[in-house]
Design an enzyme around this catalytic site. Structure first.
Site, PDB file in Angstrom:
ATOM      1  N   LYS A  22       0.842  -1.212   0.000  1.00  0.00           N
ATOM      2  CA  LYS A  22       0.000   0.000   0.000  1.00  0.00           C
ATOM      3  C   LYS A  22       0.870   1.252   0.000  1.00  0.00           C
ATOM      4  CE  LYS A  22      -1.776   1.515   4.072  1.00  0.00           C
ATOM      5  NZ  LYS A  22      -1.437   2.912   4.418  1.00  0.00           N
ATOM      6  N   ASN A  23       1.868   1.278   0.893  1.00  0.00           N
ATOM      7  CA  ASN A  23       2.615   2.517   1.084  1.00  0.00           C
ATOM      8  C   ASN A  23       3.624   2.797  -0.025  1.00  0.00           C
ATOM      9  OD1 ASN A  23       1.080   2.949   3.282  1.00  0.00           O
ATOM     10  ND2 ASN A  23       2.626   2.345   4.789  1.00  0.00           N
ATOM     11  N   ARG A  92      -5.585   9.931   4.302  1.00  0.00           N
ATOM     12  CA  ARG A  92      -4.701  10.906   4.934  1.00  0.00           C
ATOM     13  C   ARG A  92      -3.401  11.119   4.177  1.00  0.00           C
ATOM     14  NH1 ARG A  92      -7.860  11.983   9.089  1.00  0.00           N
ATOM     15  NH2 ARG A  92      -9.118  10.223   9.706  1.00  0.00           N
ATOM     16  N   CYS A 116      -5.487  12.525  12.975  1.00  0.00           N
ATOM     17  CA  CYS A 116      -6.095  11.261  12.586  1.00  0.00           C
ATOM     18  C   CYS A 116      -6.033  10.276  13.724  1.00  0.00           C
ATOM     19  CB  CYS A 116      -5.409  10.689  11.366  1.00  0.00           C
ATOM     20  SG  CYS A 116      -3.936   9.784  11.782  1.00  0.00           S
ATOM     21  N   ARG A 121      -1.063  14.742  12.635  1.00  0.00           N
ATOM     22  CA  ARG A 121      -0.246  14.432  11.441  1.00  0.00           C
ATOM     23  C   ARG A 121       0.215  15.766  10.854  1.00  0.00           C
ATOM     24  NH1 ARG A 121      -1.429   8.732   9.959  1.00  0.00           N
ATOM     25  NH2 ARG A 121      -0.181   8.804   8.085  1.00  0.00           N
ATOM     26  N   ASP A 124       4.658  20.039   8.560  1.00  0.00           N
ATOM     27  CA  ASP A 124       5.726  21.046   8.554  1.00  0.00           C
ATOM     28  C   ASP A 124       6.943  20.600   7.733  1.00  0.00           C
ATOM     29  OD1 ASP A 124       5.775  19.147  10.726  1.00  0.00           O
ATOM     30  OD2 ASP A 124       7.517  20.191  11.533  1.00  0.00           O
ATOM     31  N   LEU A 125       7.276  19.320   7.784  1.00  0.00           N
ATOM     32  CA  LEU A 125       8.469  18.856   7.064  1.00  0.00           C
ATOM     33  C   LEU A 125       8.217  18.831   5.552  1.00  0.00           C
ATOM     34  CD1 LEU A 125       9.564  15.990   9.486  1.00  0.00           C
ATOM     35  CD2 LEU A 125      10.335  18.359   9.427  1.00  0.00           C
ATOM     36  N   ASP A 305       4.163   0.246  12.022  1.00  0.00           N
ATOM     37  CA  ASP A 305       2.946  -0.411  11.518  1.00  0.00           C
ATOM     38  C   ASP A 305       2.870  -1.884  11.936  1.00  0.00           C
ATOM     39  OD1 ASP A 305       2.340   1.960  10.271  1.00  0.00           O
ATOM     40  OD2 ASP A 305       3.168   1.351   8.338  1.00  0.00           O
ATOM     41  N   ARG A 397      -8.656  -0.473   4.188  1.00  0.00           N
ATOM     42  CA  ARG A 397      -7.743   0.535   3.620  1.00  0.00           C
ATOM     43  C   ARG A 397      -6.395  -0.091   3.272  1.00  0.00           C
ATOM     44  NH1 ARG A 397      -6.360   4.150   7.760  1.00  0.00           N
ATOM     45  NH2 ARG A 397      -4.815   4.657   6.188  1.00  0.00           N
TER      46      ARG A 397
END
Ligand code: EPU
Length: 418
Positions: A22-23, A92, A116, A121, A124-125, A305, A397
């Protein structure tokens, strides 16, 4: 809404293909808008987050179609820099479109992903990276607007290795004028997938996976291709399920090299784990031991995770297990539901202490987030009696079809639509 019913107490025994990650899929799909051509992504997992990303791609002007496990994205037409709030809020990680749309269109406008299930979350970066390359960022009415006629290469020093900020920085830099160096970059394997894809589109990128990424900006990118790497967190979930329930599972199309800390923890629990090319076999016959302290860290440390699935596998392990979560603030939201099933866990701040119990019992529990939901399913497999698991929309998801996967492994599981 769907509900998973799990009858615990059966040993697992079976073989399962590991889905595509997924990621990796989500940033790759976002990256495809940078190109002025047709890209193909193979081994795409069928997930609701992937469907939400496809909706965003279509909204901004891409043509997307699927063929088997492949997704084709044609980004050769005009691309809109705006993503409506409703589409952004479905997922997200949609903030990854910021760098991609800014690079392609010279501007991007989307709403903030907000807090979330896992805690705040911040972005800024992400913004630091884009501002370093010359983007003008304004925030009004909850929407972020970024502009830059053409971004200019620069040196982006990330103070902590955010996966999403590294991805956004890469997407912004590949079409910037001149060279960019990203230091303090995330080293997750998914970044290598992104680098490979961008290279197939003609981008000059090196160093992904090392912490220092170097990019030489191009004028244009052509469409590219990528076969998505195996999902190391889905694989960790199925292994943790077998550790908890006992038995033997064989995972193929897996990538054991990306999973060293998880495999190490499972071995310390007394599981026999062997690996081959694209293969992991786990067998648990005797009693489970505590894996010892688990501290989550950015890659190559223990992945955040995989923490909830490993916690679920540790519930009946002899001794006490201490987990320290250093990546996200609210990653113990599944603990009350585990406790309602008989687990002995205390969690405060970053630390959770799990004292092994002899038995767990089924319950009526609700997933509060994706990996927390996976933890509840694992606990249910090793519990006595039946568990009703609600909140499957979180689980969908990130897992292609959890009921089918657990059934293939020998679990007594059924899915009911309500
Ligand atoms: N952070 C900031 N500022 C930023 C960005 C991040 O403070 O601008 C903080 C976050 O709040 C968090 C930490 O840095 O505390 C790490 O966040 P990171 O940016 O690395 O995570 P992400 O890109 O939002 C991805 C995965 C997550 C996974 C994390 C860490 C995707 C789509 N999501 O999130 O996956 O947990 O990296 O490995 O790639 C999941 O799959 O269940 C999941 C949550």
């Amino acid at each position: 809404m769907s509900i998973l019913k799990i009858t615990g107490g059966r040993r697992l025994d079976g073989s399962l293909r590991v889905q595509g990650a997924k990621n990796s899929t989500l940033p790759l799909l976002a990256a495809s808008v940078l190109t002025e051509g047709l890209s193909v992504f193979r081994n795409c997992p069928r997930l609701t987050d992937v469907a939400a990303t496809v909706r965003i791609l279509r909204h901004v002007g891409c043509r997307v179609y699927e063929e088997g496990d492949a997704l084709y994205v044609d980004a050769s037409g005009p691309i809109s820099p705006e993503v409506p709030d409703a589409l952004m809020r479905q997922m997200r990680s949609s903030v990854i479109f910021l760098g991609a749309l800014l690079s392609r269109c010279g501007e991007a406008s989307l709403c903030l992903p907000g807090g979330c299930e896992l805690g705040p979350r911040p972005v800024d970066l992400h913004l630091l990276a884009l501002r370093t390359l010359g983007a003008e960022v304004t925030e009004a009415g909850g929407r972020l607007c970024c502009r830059a006629a053409r971004l200019k290469g620069g040196r982006i020093d990330l103070p902590s290795p955010s996966v999403g900020a590294t991805e956004n920085a890469m997407l912004a830099a590949v079409l910037a004028e001149g060279s960019t160096v990203i230091t303090g970059a995330a080293r997750e394997p998914e970044l290598l997938d992104l680098q490979d894809y961008l290279r197939s589109c003609g981008a000059l990128v090196t160093g992904a996976g090392s912490g220092v990424i170097r990019i030489c900006g191009a004028e244009k990118l052509r469409g590219g291709e990528k076969r998505i790497l195996p999902d190391r967190i889905a694989a960790a979930t199925w292994l943790a399920a077998c550790a908890a329930a006992g038995g033997r599972v064989r995972l193929y199309d897996a990538c054991p090299q990306h999973m060293a800390p998880v495999l190490h923890a499972l071995r310390r629990m007394g599981c026999a784990v062997s690996t081959g090319e694209n293969l992991i076999v786990l067998e648990r016959r005797g009693d489970l031991l505590s894996p010892g302290p688990i501290v989550t860290r950015p890659h190559p440390g223990f992945p955040t995770d995989a923490q909830p699935p490993l916690m679920a596998a540790s519930l009946k392990a002899a001794g006490t297990t201490v987990m320290i979560e250093t990546v996200f603030e609210s990653r113990y939201r599944h603990v009350p539901a585990l406790r309602s099933m008989g687990a002995d866990i205390s969690a405060a701040g970053k630390t959770a202490v799990i004292r092994g119990v002899k038995t767990l019992h089924g319950g009526d529990v609700t997933a509060s987030d994706l990996r927390g939901g996976a933890a509840l399913a694992i606990a249910a497999l090793s519990a006595e009696g039946e568990t009703v698991l609600r909140g499957m929309e979180h689980v969908d998801r990130g897992y292609e079809d959890m009921a089918e996967a657990l059934t293939a492994l020998g679990g007594e599981v059924s899915l009911r639509k309500e």
